[in-house]
Scaffold this active site. Structure first.
Site, PDB file in Angstrom:
ATOM      1  N   LYS A 179       0.813  -1.221   0.000  1.00 57.16           N
ATOM      2  CA  LYS A 179       0.000   0.000   0.000  1.00 57.16           C
ATOM      3  C   LYS A 179       0.847   1.272   0.000  1.00 57.16           C
ATOM      4  CE  LYS A 179      -4.110  -1.971   0.225  1.00 57.16           C
ATOM      5  NZ  LYS A 179      -5.115  -1.793  -0.823  1.00 57.16           N
ATOM      6  N   GLU A 201      -9.692   6.079   3.100  1.00 62.75           N
ATOM      7  CA  GLU A 201     -10.520   4.985   3.606  1.00 62.75           C
ATOM      8  C   GLU A 201      -9.592   3.806   3.839  1.00 62.75           C
ATOM      9  OE1 GLU A 201      -9.935   5.408   0.462  1.00 62.75           O
ATOM     10  OE2 GLU A 201      -9.400   3.364  -0.122  1.00 62.75           O
ATOM     11  N   SER A 236       1.760  -9.538  -0.909  1.00 59.75           N
ATOM     12  CA  SER A 236       1.397  -8.124  -0.787  1.00 59.75           C
ATOM     13  C   SER A 236       1.580  -7.546   0.605  1.00 59.75           C
ATOM     14  CB  SER A 236      -0.046  -7.922  -1.251  1.00 59.75           C
ATOM     15  OG  SER A 236      -0.932  -8.716  -0.498  1.00 59.75           O
TER      16      SER A 236
END
Ligand SMILES: Cc1ncc(COP(=O)(O)O)c(C=O)c1O
Lengths: 407, 268
Positions: free
Chosen positions: A97, A119, A386
């Site tokens: 991210k 968010e 990830s």
């Protein structure tokens, strides 16, 4: 199949469409800001200062390039293709991210916005946003569904330590989609001083494009590392798909390579046939939500359905529009695994490789566990690892009926 | 001429301003919604904006979000919304009705089916909050074919070029969103609205309605002076939410809320 150079360049088109998907379906108050963001982004992505800053942040703050690790024991246990892990879990803050938040926070800074909002579902994007906000001295507010606040308590505390305000969203299904509604409402209200850092390749144009661009560093590095280590491109790529940012980041630089097969793994929850899942590409149909046209989980009247996944980061009824397009044209295979399969994937990787994946990532592991034995030993699979699993320890412990001391 | 044009045109000739209340269909249930529509007309409504409930009303504040949740909990679907309009038309053939909502329920029904059914039920116009003109080109013909007016929002930041483009697609009226924010947000600056509405009038011939942030008679009067219509939503929806029992007490409460808005608009 492969995509031609022209197809890749033309996606999205000038109006932000990927085939029939994408676009800019928002209320009028946001249009001006989105147009401004788009033109500034198109300018800055050619700007040497911006790019130099982005690249040096990725290197020195995030810790890129991340390793491409050969999962030796897992590969030989499965007895098929050799498995490689792209270690995004080693990024600062523990997931892919941050590649995107670094990019968007820099945009905020270049556009002179003193406040950022985001968010978050699993909390990884919230933590990554709070982190870059702390570093750049930006005010930060994170919206998170009340259900996710409960599931991801550790990340909530991390965000607060980083100086962010965290609002638990009580509306709707109290998960990621509701957090996104609330962030959009904040943005409409505070659009003059606020930059909305969307955490995945969804939302109105230009977000799906710019998040993809920032995340594509994953695939570019992977490509080069495969060539260096194996002298060949991988045969298959596997990534989990929530909104789809880690997946598109890995896939995009390979879209033109015919020999590379791609699998996006959605959250099958209790099983597709149960209806309790978060797999719009596997079991949904096209509609419009959160500013773009894409595959959605909805009822016959167009009301958005509640979703279920053990993993908060995949618990979303939509998906990035580029994935909808890649599905329709058949370039990427979208599949799903259940909660239970994902949990098995989590345990297997932990036990065999000493790497504890996030529950989102565990979905990709679970699919690769099925895929590898069907392939030859001279073939290779790259899984996008990830994120790391520390944030999910409470969830896993609860499933084992264990109360982790001190929490 | 559409029912909306007729109504707004007639008011305009008399120098009167239109009062447009917004309510969410199915809140608290479909039968009550029908009664509320008639009672709004009795209290002086000139046109009714009927909200189509949606699970994810991104442009709405908490008051209308909760109304959507109540309506969906009562089982109200987009088919039921059209049925409410059909029944309204059994006794009221003059008051225009505009459906306001989000795109996805319309897409789920399909544009052809939706526009046919809406026109047959007696709907006059449609406003889809998340459909900007850039994305509207392909769907406009469906609405035109059924004689439905398409209404677009204009915000404080909408460029002149886009207002002109909206003019090509829209009919009935344009809806000026008077502030940056969601429905039911704080208050509104009549001076700024006046300037902006004057500018919008240079770019389109359509009547200009103003909404978002009109909460009381005083503001209604002030905004009425500088526009053709005022749209009042959240205070009305809030009133409905506070009377879940419906019936007489709700209708009394609505009357005492809406009448002063009417009087204030009619005060020169
Ligand atoms: C580690 C990790 N992987 C994947 C995801 C899913 O997001 P996306 O599909 O955008 O990569 C998340 C989201 O929170 C995450 O934290």
């Amino acid at each position: 199949m492969k995509l031609t150079e022209e197809q890749i360049k033309a996606s999205p088109d000038a109006r932000g469409h990927f085939g029939a998907y994408g676009g800019r379906f928002v209320s009028e108050t946001l249009i001006d800001s989105l147009e401004h963001l788009e033109s500034e982004y198109r300018r800055l992505r050619e700007d040497p200062d911006f790019l130099a800053r982005f690249n040096s942040d990725l290197a020195d703050y995030v810790g890129r390039p991340t390793p491409l690790y050969h999962a030796d024991r897992l590969s030989s246990e499965l007895g098929g293709a050799s498995i490689w892990l792209k270690r995004e879990d080693l990024c600062h803050t523990g997931a892919h991210k941050v590649n995107n938040t670094i990019g968007q926070a820099l945009l905020a800074k270049f556009l002179g916005k003193p406040r950022v909002i985001a968010e978050t579902g699993a909390g990884q994007h919230g933590v990554a946003t709070a982190t870059v906000a702390a570093r750049l001295g930006l005010k930060c507010k994170i919206y998170m569904g009340a259900e996710d606040v409960r599931r991801q308590a550790v990340n909530v505390y991390r965000m607060k330590l980083l100086g962010a305000e965290v609002e638990a969203v009580e509306g709707g299904t109290r998960t990621l989609k509701d957090a996104m509604n609330e962030a959009l409402r904040d943005w409409v209200t505070n659009v003059d001083d606020t930059f909305y850092i969307i955490g995945t390749v969804a939302g109105p144009h230009p977000y799906p494009m710019l998040v993809r661009d920032f995340q594509s560093v994953i695939g570019r590095e992977t490509r080069q590392q495969c060539l260096e280590k194996n002298g060949a491109l991988p045969d298959a790529l596997v990534a989990c798909v929530g909104g789809g940012s880690n997946a598109i980041g890995l896939f995009h630089p390979f879209l033109g390579d015919e020999s590379v097969t791609m699998y996006g793994v959605e959250a099958g929850g209790y099983g597709i046939e149960s209806g309790q899942h978060a797999a719009p590409l596997s079991a949904g149909r096209p509609g419009v939500l959160h500013g773009n046209r894409t595959y959605l989980m909805e009822d016959e009247f167009g009301q958005i359905s509640g979703t279920h996944s053990v993993s908060a980061g995949l618990d979303y009824p939509g998906v990035g529009p580029e994935h909808s397009w890649l599905k329709d044209i058949g370039r990427v295979n979208y599949v799903s695994v259940t909660d239970d399969e994902a949990m098995d994937g989590f345990r297997r990787l932990t036990a065999v490789e000493g790497i504890m994946p996030a529950l989102e990532t565990a979905h990709a592991i679970a699919w690769a566990i099925k895929l590898a034995p069907t392939m030859r030993p001279d073939q290779s699979i790259v899984i996008n690892l990830s994120g790391r699993g520390d944030k999910d320890i409470d969830t896993v412990a609860r499933m084992d009926n264990i109360h982790v001391e001190g929490r | 001429m559409s029912r909306i044009e007729q109504r707004l045109g007639a008011l305009g000739e008399k120098g009167r301003k239109a009062l447009i209340p917004y309510i969410t269909a199915g809140d608290p249930n479909t039968g009550e919604t029908l009664r509320i529509m008639h009672s709004l007309v009795e209290s002086g409504a000139d046109l009714i904006e009927l909200g189509v409930p949606f699970t994810d009303p991104m442009a709405d504040g908490p008051v209308i979000q909760r109304a959507c949740e109540r309506a969906l909990a009562s089982g109200c679907t987009s088919r039921d919304v059209l049925e409410i309009v059909r029944r309204f038309r059994e006794t009221d053939t003059e008051t225009p009705v505009v459906l306001m909502g989000y795109l996805n329920p319309v897409e789920a029904m399909g544009y052809e089916t939706f526009t046919e059914n809406a026109a047959r039920a007696g709907v006059d116009g449609v406003l889809m909050v998340d459909l900007p003109p850039e994305e509207a080109g392909e769907v406009v013909p469906w609405f035109r074919a059924q004689g439905l007016d398409l209404i677009f929002l204009i915000s404080p930041t909408t460029s002149d070029e886009r207002i002109r483009r909206m003019g090509e697609y829209s009919s009935g009226y344009v809806y000026y969103v008077s502030l940056k924010g969601v429905t039911g947000s704080a208050s509104i600056d009549a001076g700024a609205v006046e300037e902006r509405v004057a500018h919008i009038r240079e770019l389109t011939e359509l009547p200009v309605g103003v909404g978002f942030g009109i909460r009381d008679a005083e503001t209604a009067g002030a905004i009425g002076k500088v526009s053709d219509a005022i749209i009042v939503g959240s205070v009305i929806v809030d009133c409905i939410g506070r009377h879940p029992e419906g019936g007489d007490s709700l209708h009394q409460a609505l009357k005492s809320l809406v009448k002063p808005l009417r009087d204030s608009l009619d005060t020169p």
